[in-house]
Design a protein around this motif. Structure first.
Motif, PDB file in Angstrom:
ATOM      1  N   HIS A 102     -79.507  -3.103  -1.638  1.00 25.34           N
ATOM      2  CA  HIS A 102     -79.241  -2.498  -0.342  1.00 25.34           C
ATOM      3  C   HIS A 102     -79.689  -3.492   0.718  1.00 25.34           C
ATOM      4  O   HIS A 102     -80.737  -4.130   0.597  1.00 25.34           O
ATOM      5  N   LYS A 103     -78.914  -3.629   1.765  1.00 25.24           N
ATOM      6  CA  LYS A 103     -79.178  -4.672   2.750  1.00 25.24           C
ATOM      7  C   LYS A 103     -80.418  -4.413   3.598  1.00 25.24           C
ATOM      8  O   LYS A 103     -81.084  -5.351   4.021  1.00 25.24           O
ATOM      9  N   ASN A 104     -80.712  -3.157   3.861  1.00 25.78           N
ATOM     10  CA  ASN A 104     -81.756  -2.855   4.847  1.00 25.78           C
ATOM     11  C   ASN A 104     -82.991  -2.222   4.225  1.00 25.78           C
ATOM     12  O   ASN A 104     -83.447  -1.174   4.661  1.00 25.78           O
ATOM     13  N   LEU A 105     -83.541  -2.832   3.199  1.00 25.66           N
ATOM     14  CA  LEU A 105     -84.780  -2.354   2.602  1.00 25.66           C
ATOM     15  C   LEU A 105     -85.974  -3.088   3.207  1.00 25.66           C
ATOM     16  O   LEU A 105     -85.898  -4.282   3.496  1.00 25.66           O
ATOM     17  N   THR A 106     -87.062  -2.362   3.363  1.00 27.15           N
ATOM     18  CA  THR A 106     -88.299  -2.959   3.868  1.00 27.15           C
ATOM     19  C   THR A 106     -89.407  -2.905   2.824  1.00 27.15           C
ATOM     20  O   THR A 106     -90.194  -3.847   2.701  1.00 27.15           O
ATOM     21  N   MET A 139     -87.079   2.350   1.804  1.00 25.05           N
ATOM     22  CA  MET A 139     -88.000   2.140   0.703  1.00 25.05           C
ATOM     23  C   MET A 139     -87.336   2.498  -0.628  1.00 25.05           C
ATOM     24  O   MET A 139     -86.403   3.296  -0.681  1.00 25.05           O
ATOM     25  N   ARG A 140     -87.810   1.885  -1.697  1.00 29.96           N
ATOM     26  CA  ARG A 140     -87.434   2.267  -3.049  1.00 29.96           C
ATOM     27  C   ARG A 140     -88.707   2.403  -3.878  1.00 29.96           C
ATOM     28  O   ARG A 140     -89.734   1.802  -3.559  1.00 29.96           O
ATOM     29  N   ILE A 141     -88.613   3.184  -4.960  1.00 26.12           N
ATOM     30  CA  ILE A 141     -89.762   3.365  -5.845  1.00 26.12           C
ATOM     31  C   ILE A 141     -89.328   3.131  -7.280  1.00 26.12           C
ATOM     32  O   ILE A 141     -88.201   3.479  -7.666  1.00 26.12           O
ATOM     33  N   VAL A 142     -90.196   2.482  -8.060  1.00 21.31           N
ATOM     34  CA  VAL A 142     -89.906   2.212  -9.459  1.00 21.31           C
ATOM     35  C   VAL A 142     -91.182   2.417 -10.265  1.00 21.31           C
ATOM     36  O   VAL A 142     -92.294   2.154  -9.779  1.00 21.31           O
ATOM     37  N   VAL A 197     -86.987  -7.202  -0.069  1.00 25.63           N
ATOM     38  CA  VAL A 197     -87.912  -6.360   0.687  1.00 25.63           C
ATOM     39  C   VAL A 197     -88.918  -7.243   1.420  1.00 25.63           C
ATOM     40  O   VAL A 197     -89.055  -8.430   1.131  1.00 25.63           O
ATOM     41  N   THR A 198     -89.624  -6.648   2.355  1.00 25.24           N
ATOM     42  CA  THR A 198     -90.652  -7.373   3.108  1.00 25.24           C
ATOM     43  C   THR A 198     -92.036  -7.135   2.524  1.00 25.24           C
ATOM     44  O   THR A 198     -92.841  -8.066   2.408  1.00 25.24           O
ATOM     45  N   TYR A 199     -92.308  -5.880   2.134  1.00 25.50           N
ATOM     46  CA  TYR A 199     -93.613  -5.511   1.593  1.00 25.50           C
ATOM     47  C   TYR A 199     -93.454  -4.817   0.245  1.00 25.50           C
ATOM     48  O   TYR A 199     -92.461  -4.121   0.002  1.00 25.50           O
TER      49      TYR A 199
END
Length: 372
Positions: A102-106, A139-142, A197-199
Protein backbone atom coordinates in the motif's frame (compact mmCIF):
# COMPACT_ATOMS: atom_id res chain seq x y z
CA UNK A 1 27.35 -10.68 1.70
CA UNK A 2 25.14 -12.98 -0.37
CA UNK A 3 25.93 -13.92 -3.98
CA UNK A 4 23.98 -11.97 -6.57
CA UNK A 5 22.25 -14.52 -8.82
CA UNK A 6 21.10 -13.87 -12.37
CA UNK A 7 17.46 -14.37 -13.30
CA UNK A 8 18.36 -17.55 -15.23
CA UNK A 9 20.25 -18.94 -12.25
CA UNK A 10 17.33 -18.23 -9.93
CA UNK A 11 14.89 -19.91 -12.32
CA UNK A 12 17.10 -22.98 -12.70
CA UNK A 13 17.49 -23.22 -8.91
CA UNK A 14 13.74 -23.02 -8.39
CA UNK A 15 13.06 -25.66 -11.10
CA UNK A 16 15.62 -27.96 -9.49
CA UNK A 17 14.05 -27.47 -6.05
CA UNK A 18 10.51 -28.24 -7.26
CA UNK A 19 11.71 -31.28 -9.24
CA UNK A 20 13.52 -32.60 -6.18
CA UNK A 21 10.41 -32.31 -4.02
CA UNK A 22 8.26 -34.07 -6.64
CA UNK A 23 10.71 -36.97 -6.85
CA UNK A 24 10.93 -37.06 -3.06
CA UNK A 25 7.17 -37.33 -2.59
CA UNK A 26 6.83 -40.00 -5.31
CA UNK A 27 9.62 -42.26 -4.10
CA UNK A 28 9.91 -41.89 -0.34
CA UNK A 29 7.92 -43.12 2.62
CA UNK A 30 8.21 -40.59 5.45
CA UNK A 31 7.35 -40.83 9.13
CA UNK A 32 5.05 -37.83 9.48
CA UNK A 33 5.00 -38.19 13.26
CA UNK A 34 8.68 -37.31 13.51
CA UNK A 35 9.07 -33.82 15.02
CA UNK A 36 12.05 -33.22 12.74
CA UNK A 37 9.82 -33.38 9.63
CA UNK A 38 8.08 -30.38 8.17
CA UNK A 39 6.05 -32.26 5.53
CA UNK A 40 2.60 -31.27 6.88
CA UNK A 41 3.50 -27.74 5.88
CA UNK A 42 5.44 -28.55 2.67
CA UNK A 43 2.47 -28.04 0.37
CA UNK A 44 1.97 -24.52 1.66
CA UNK A 45 5.70 -23.87 1.49
CA UNK A 46 5.72 -24.92 -2.17
CA UNK A 47 2.85 -22.55 -2.84
CA UNK A 48 5.00 -19.76 -1.38
CA UNK A 49 8.19 -20.85 -3.14
CA UNK A 50 7.89 -18.49 -6.09
CA UNK A 51 7.32 -15.57 -3.73
CA UNK A 52 9.92 -16.61 -1.15
CA UNK A 53 12.83 -17.88 -3.25
CA UNK A 54 14.51 -14.46 -3.25
CA UNK A 55 13.73 -13.54 0.36
CA UNK A 56 17.32 -13.50 1.62
CA UNK A 57 18.68 -11.72 -1.43
CA UNK A 58 15.81 -9.20 -1.51
CA UNK A 59 16.29 -8.48 2.19
CA UNK A 60 19.99 -7.90 1.66
CA UNK A 61 19.36 -5.62 -1.32
CA UNK A 62 16.97 -3.60 0.85
CA UNK A 63 19.61 -3.38 3.56
CA UNK A 64 22.10 -2.17 0.97
CA UNK A 65 19.71 0.52 -0.21
CA UNK A 66 19.03 1.80 3.31
CA UNK A 67 22.58 1.65 4.64
CA UNK A 68 24.37 2.71 1.47
CA UNK A 69 26.50 -0.43 1.45
CA UNK A 70 27.03 -0.19 -2.32
CA UNK A 71 27.83 3.50 -2.24
CA UNK A 72 28.11 6.12 0.44
CA UNK A 73 27.72 5.02 4.04
CA UNK A 74 24.85 6.57 5.97
CA UNK A 75 26.25 6.50 9.47
CA UNK A 76 26.17 2.72 9.98
CA UNK A 77 29.21 0.62 10.70
CA UNK A 78 28.23 -1.99 8.10
CA UNK A 79 31.21 -2.98 6.00
CA UNK A 80 31.72 -5.98 3.75
CA UNK A 81 32.24 -8.99 5.99
CA UNK A 82 33.10 -12.66 5.93
CA UNK A 83 30.26 -15.24 5.75
CA UNK A 84 27.62 -14.85 8.50
CA UNK A 85 28.28 -16.45 11.90
CA UNK A 86 24.57 -16.41 12.75
CA UNK A 87 22.76 -17.15 9.46
CA UNK A 88 18.99 -17.17 9.80
CA UNK A 89 18.23 -20.07 7.47
CA UNK A 90 14.75 -21.07 8.62
CA UNK A 91 12.08 -21.61 5.99
CA UNK A 92 9.06 -19.34 5.77
CA UNK A 93 5.97 -21.55 6.07
CA UNK A 94 3.31 -18.83 6.15
CA UNK A 95 4.02 -15.56 4.41
CA UNK A 96 1.53 -12.68 3.97
CA UNK A 97 3.88 -11.12 1.45
CA UNK A 98 1.32 -8.60 0.15
CA UNK A 99 0.36 -7.23 3.59
CA UNK A 100 2.29 -3.97 3.16
CA UNK A 101 1.56 -3.40 -0.51
CA UNK A 102 0.00 0.00 0.00
CA UNK A 103 1.43 3.37 -0.96
CA UNK A 104 0.49 5.35 2.13
CA UNK A 105 1.62 3.27 5.11
CA UNK A 106 3.37 4.85 8.07
CA UNK A 107 3.52 2.10 10.71
CA UNK A 108 3.95 -1.65 10.98
CA UNK A 109 3.27 -3.42 14.26
CA UNK A 110 4.83 -6.87 14.60
CA UNK A 111 3.75 -8.97 17.55
CA UNK A 112 5.64 -11.85 19.11
CA UNK A 113 3.16 -14.66 19.70
CA UNK A 114 3.05 -18.44 20.07
CA UNK A 115 0.95 -20.70 17.82
CA UNK A 116 -1.41 -21.66 20.66
CA UNK A 117 -2.18 -18.07 21.70
CA UNK A 118 -5.32 -17.82 19.57
CA UNK A 119 -7.38 -15.82 22.06
CA UNK A 120 -4.60 -13.30 22.64
CA UNK A 121 -4.28 -12.60 18.92
CA UNK A 122 -8.04 -12.33 18.56
CA UNK A 123 -8.19 -9.90 21.48
CA UNK A 124 -5.62 -7.67 19.79
CA UNK A 125 -7.56 -7.79 16.51
CA UNK A 126 -10.68 -6.66 18.35
CA UNK A 127 -9.09 -3.90 20.44
CA UNK A 128 -5.96 -1.87 19.72
CA UNK A 129 -5.13 -3.84 16.54
CA UNK A 130 -8.61 -3.58 15.00
CA UNK A 131 -8.76 -3.12 11.24
CA UNK A 132 -10.51 0.23 11.52
CA UNK A 133 -7.66 1.62 13.61
CA UNK A 134 -5.06 0.12 11.29
CA UNK A 135 -6.64 1.96 8.39
CA UNK A 136 -7.09 5.18 10.35
CA UNK A 137 -3.44 5.37 11.37
CA UNK A 138 -1.97 4.04 8.09
CA UNK A 139 -0.83 0.95 9.88
CA UNK A 140 -0.56 -2.81 9.43
CA UNK A 141 -0.15 -5.56 12.01
CA UNK A 142 1.53 -8.95 11.69
CA UNK A 143 2.03 -11.81 14.16
CA UNK A 144 5.40 -13.63 14.22
CA UNK A 145 5.70 -17.26 15.36
CA UNK A 146 7.51 -20.57 14.98
CA UNK A 147 6.11 -24.11 14.89
CA UNK A 148 4.96 -26.60 17.51
CA UNK A 149 4.59 -30.36 17.29
CA UNK A 150 0.85 -30.39 17.96
CA UNK A 151 -0.73 -30.92 14.52
CA UNK A 152 -4.16 -29.67 15.63
CA UNK A 153 -2.69 -26.34 16.71
CA UNK A 154 -0.82 -26.04 13.43
CA UNK A 155 -3.97 -26.72 11.42
CA UNK A 156 -5.83 -24.07 13.42
CA UNK A 157 -3.05 -21.55 12.76
CA UNK A 158 -3.27 -22.24 9.03
CA UNK A 159 -7.04 -21.65 9.15
CA UNK A 160 -6.48 -18.46 11.14
CA UNK A 161 -3.95 -17.29 8.58
CA UNK A 162 -6.38 -17.98 5.73
CA UNK A 163 -8.99 -15.89 7.52
CA UNK A 164 -6.93 -12.88 8.58
CA UNK A 165 -3.79 -12.92 6.43
CA UNK A 166 -1.62 -11.46 9.20
CA UNK A 167 0.60 -14.36 10.35
CA UNK A 168 4.28 -15.00 9.58
CA UNK A 169 5.55 -18.46 10.49
CA UNK A 170 9.04 -19.89 10.19
CA UNK A 171 10.00 -23.51 10.87
CA UNK A 172 12.03 -22.99 14.08
CA UNK A 173 10.60 -24.59 17.20
CA UNK A 174 8.54 -22.01 19.05
CA UNK A 175 9.99 -22.04 22.57
CA UNK A 176 11.25 -19.63 25.21
CA UNK A 177 14.89 -20.31 24.35
CA UNK A 178 14.20 -19.61 20.69
CA UNK A 179 12.75 -16.12 21.13
CA UNK A 180 15.82 -14.61 19.48
CA UNK A 181 15.01 -16.62 16.35
CA UNK A 182 11.50 -15.16 16.49
CA UNK A 183 12.91 -11.65 16.83
CA UNK A 184 15.23 -12.07 13.84
CA UNK A 185 12.38 -13.62 11.85
CA UNK A 186 10.44 -10.40 12.32
CA UNK A 187 13.37 -8.22 11.27
CA UNK A 188 14.02 -10.38 8.24
CA UNK A 189 10.39 -10.40 7.09
CA UNK A 190 10.08 -6.63 7.42
CA UNK A 191 13.34 -6.21 5.50
CA UNK A 192 11.84 -8.23 2.66
CA UNK A 193 8.16 -7.34 2.55
CA UNK A 194 7.43 -4.14 4.46
CA UNK A 195 10.03 -1.62 3.37
CA UNK A 196 7.63 1.25 2.73
CA UNK A 197 6.80 2.19 6.34
CA UNK A 198 8.42 4.92 8.42
CA UNK A 199 8.17 3.35 11.89
CA UNK A 200 8.06 -0.20 13.19
CA UNK A 201 6.49 -1.08 16.55
CA UNK A 202 7.37 -4.36 18.23
CA UNK A 203 4.93 -5.71 20.82
CA UNK A 204 4.24 -8.86 22.80
CA UNK A 205 0.78 -10.42 22.63
CA UNK A 206 -0.03 -9.68 26.29
CA UNK A 207 0.37 -5.91 25.93
CA UNK A 208 -2.45 -3.38 25.77
CA UNK A 209 -1.53 -0.30 23.75
CA UNK A 210 -3.42 2.95 24.14
CA UNK A 211 -3.15 3.39 20.39
CA UNK A 212 -4.78 6.82 20.33
CA UNK A 213 -2.36 8.26 22.89
CA UNK A 214 0.58 6.58 21.17
CA UNK A 215 -0.31 8.24 17.88
CA UNK A 216 -0.54 11.59 19.64
CA UNK A 217 2.95 10.98 21.04
CA UNK A 218 4.32 10.03 17.62
CA UNK A 219 3.09 13.34 16.20
CA UNK A 220 4.41 15.38 19.14
CA UNK A 221 7.24 17.89 18.83
CA UNK A 222 9.45 15.76 21.08
CA UNK A 223 9.31 12.73 18.81
CA UNK A 224 9.45 14.77 15.62
CA UNK A 225 12.73 16.32 16.73
CA UNK A 226 14.23 12.80 16.85
CA UNK A 227 13.70 12.49 13.12
CA UNK A 228 12.87 9.34 11.17
CA UNK A 229 16.24 7.61 11.14
CA UNK A 230 18.54 5.96 13.68
CA UNK A 231 15.66 5.95 16.16
CA UNK A 232 14.75 3.44 18.85
CA UNK A 233 12.36 4.41 21.68
CA UNK A 234 11.55 2.12 24.58
CA UNK A 235 11.43 1.38 28.29
CA UNK A 236 15.18 1.29 28.90
CA UNK A 237 16.63 -1.07 31.49
CA UNK A 238 19.82 0.03 33.27
CA UNK A 239 22.10 -2.11 35.44
CA UNK A 240 20.02 -5.27 35.01
CA UNK A 241 21.75 -7.99 36.99
CA UNK A 242 22.56 -11.24 35.22
CA UNK A 243 20.76 -14.14 36.93
CA UNK A 244 23.10 -16.90 38.14
CA UNK A 245 20.49 -18.96 40.01
CA UNK A 246 20.27 -22.28 38.18
CA UNK A 247 16.65 -22.67 39.27
CA UNK A 248 15.60 -19.46 37.57
CA UNK A 249 13.94 -19.30 34.16
CA UNK A 250 16.42 -16.53 33.31
CA UNK A 251 19.58 -18.35 34.48
CA UNK A 252 22.62 -17.38 32.41
CA UNK A 253 25.87 -19.30 33.01
CA UNK A 254 29.12 -17.35 33.04
CA UNK A 255 30.37 -19.12 29.92
CA UNK A 256 27.44 -17.56 28.02
CA UNK A 257 27.80 -14.07 29.51
CA UNK A 258 30.57 -13.32 32.00
CA UNK A 259 29.61 -9.80 33.13
CA UNK A 260 27.68 -9.12 36.33
CA UNK A 261 25.27 -6.68 34.68
CA UNK A 262 23.80 -6.37 31.22
CA UNK A 263 24.60 -3.18 29.33
CA UNK A 264 21.54 -0.94 28.71
CA UNK A 265 18.75 -2.52 26.69
CA UNK A 266 14.99 -2.23 26.16
CA UNK A 267 12.09 -4.08 27.65
CA UNK A 268 10.98 -6.42 24.89
CA UNK A 269 7.33 -5.80 25.78
CA UNK A 270 7.19 -2.92 23.30
CA UNK A 271 9.67 -0.72 21.49
CA UNK A 272 9.53 1.57 18.46
CA UNK A 273 12.12 1.87 15.69
CA UNK A 274 12.61 3.77 12.47
CA UNK A 275 12.68 1.48 9.45
CA UNK A 276 16.42 1.95 8.81
CA UNK A 277 17.12 0.50 12.27
CA UNK A 278 15.20 -2.65 11.36
CA UNK A 279 17.31 -3.14 8.23
CA UNK A 280 20.55 -2.48 10.08
CA UNK A 281 19.57 -4.79 12.96
CA UNK A 282 18.82 -7.65 10.60
CA UNK A 283 22.15 -7.16 8.85
CA UNK A 284 24.06 -6.94 12.12
CA UNK A 285 22.33 -10.05 13.54
CA UNK A 286 23.98 -12.13 10.83
CA UNK A 287 27.37 -11.20 12.27
CA UNK A 288 26.53 -11.27 15.96
CA UNK A 289 26.78 -14.54 17.86
CA UNK A 290 23.41 -15.97 18.87
CA UNK A 291 22.29 -15.25 22.45
CA UNK A 292 18.98 -16.60 23.73
CA UNK A 293 17.95 -13.54 25.81
CA UNK A 294 16.14 -11.86 22.92
CA UNK A 295 15.46 -8.48 24.57
CA UNK A 296 19.13 -7.98 25.28
CA UNK A 297 20.33 -9.47 21.99
CA UNK A 298 18.14 -7.24 19.80
CA UNK A 299 17.98 -3.98 21.76
CA UNK A 300 21.26 -4.32 23.64
CA UNK A 301 23.95 -6.10 21.64
CA UNK A 302 22.76 -5.03 18.20
CA UNK A 303 21.99 -1.48 19.30
CA UNK A 304 25.44 -1.20 20.86
CA UNK A 305 27.14 -2.44 17.70
CA UNK A 306 25.15 0.02 15.62
CA UNK A 307 26.15 2.86 17.94
CA UNK A 308 22.54 3.83 18.64
CA UNK A 309 21.13 5.66 21.64
CA UNK A 310 17.89 4.56 23.28
CA UNK A 311 15.24 7.28 23.60
CA UNK A 312 13.53 6.65 26.92
CA UNK A 313 9.76 6.33 27.17
CA UNK A 314 9.87 4.71 30.61
CA UNK A 315 7.09 6.87 32.09
CA UNK A 316 4.65 5.48 29.53
CA UNK A 317 4.92 1.84 30.67
CA UNK A 318 3.16 -0.24 33.32
CA UNK A 319 4.80 -3.65 33.12
CA UNK A 320 3.72 -4.97 36.52
CA UNK A 321 0.74 -7.06 35.42
CA UNK A 322 -0.65 -7.30 38.95
CA UNK A 323 -0.79 -3.53 39.27
CA UNK A 324 -1.64 -2.63 35.66
CA UNK A 325 -5.41 -2.56 36.03
CA UNK A 326 -5.28 -0.50 39.24
CA UNK A 327 -2.78 1.95 37.73
CA UNK A 328 -4.92 2.25 34.63
CA UNK A 329 -8.02 3.11 36.68
CA UNK A 330 -6.13 5.78 38.61
CA UNK A 331 -4.34 7.30 35.61
CA UNK A 332 -6.75 10.17 34.97
CA UNK A 333 -4.27 12.09 32.82
CA UNK A 334 -3.62 9.01 30.67
CA UNK A 335 0.14 9.31 30.94
CA UNK A 336 0.50 5.53 30.66
CA UNK A 337 0.29 4.05 27.17
CA UNK A 338 1.55 0.46 27.42
CA UNK A 339 0.18 -2.08 29.89
CA UNK A 340 1.18 -5.66 30.60
CA UNK A 341 -2.16 -7.35 31.30
CA UNK A 342 -2.78 -11.02 32.17
CA UNK A 343 -6.56 -11.30 31.81
CA UNK A 344 -8.10 -10.80 28.41
CA UNK A 345 -11.33 -9.63 30.02
CA UNK A 346 -9.34 -6.79 31.63
CA UNK A 347 -7.94 -5.80 28.23
CA UNK A 348 -11.45 -5.56 26.79
CA UNK A 349 -12.70 -3.52 29.75
CA UNK A 350 -9.73 -1.18 29.65
CA UNK A 351 -9.95 -0.73 25.91
CA UNK A 352 -13.68 -0.01 26.10
CA UNK A 353 -12.96 2.77 28.58
CA UNK A 354 -10.19 4.22 26.40
CA UNK A 355 -12.48 4.14 23.40
CA UNK A 356 -15.20 5.92 25.37
CA UNK A 357 -12.79 8.61 26.59
CA UNK A 358 -11.37 9.26 23.14
CA UNK A 359 -14.80 9.01 21.51
CA UNK A 360 -13.28 6.96 18.71
CA UNK A 361 -15.30 4.48 16.72
CA UNK A 362 -14.04 0.94 16.29
CA UNK A 363 -16.44 -1.41 14.58
CA UNK A 364 -16.73 -4.93 16.01
CA UNK A 365 -14.03 -4.28 18.62
CA UNK A 366 -15.92 -5.88 21.48
CA UNK A 367 -17.60 -8.94 19.99
CA UNK A 368 -15.22 -11.71 20.95
CA UNK A 369 -15.43 -14.66 18.57
CA UNK A 370 -12.50 -17.01 19.33
CA UNK A 371 -11.11 -19.03 16.40
CA UNK A 372 -12.62 -22.49 16.05
Amino acid sequence: MFPRLSYAQRLLALMFFVSFIMVFFNSTTVDLSSPSRRLPYMEQYLQNALRSVNTVQDAQENVDNITGRNGHQKGWDLTTRTPPINPHEFKVLINPSSLCQHKNLTYLVYVHTAPGNFKKRQTIRQTWGAKTLMLKYKMRIVFIMGVVEDSVTMQRVNSESDRYGDIVMEDFQDSYRNLTYKAIAGLKWISSYCTNVTYVIKSDDDILIDMHSLMETMSSKEVKKYGTSRLIMCNQWLKMKVIRDKKSKWYVPEEEFDKEYFPPYCSGSLFIMSIDVVFAMYDMSLYTKFFWVDDFYITGLLVEKLNLEHKRLNDNYMLNARAAVEKFDKDEKRELKFFHVHKLTDIFRMWKRLRSEKNNSCDNCFTWVPPR
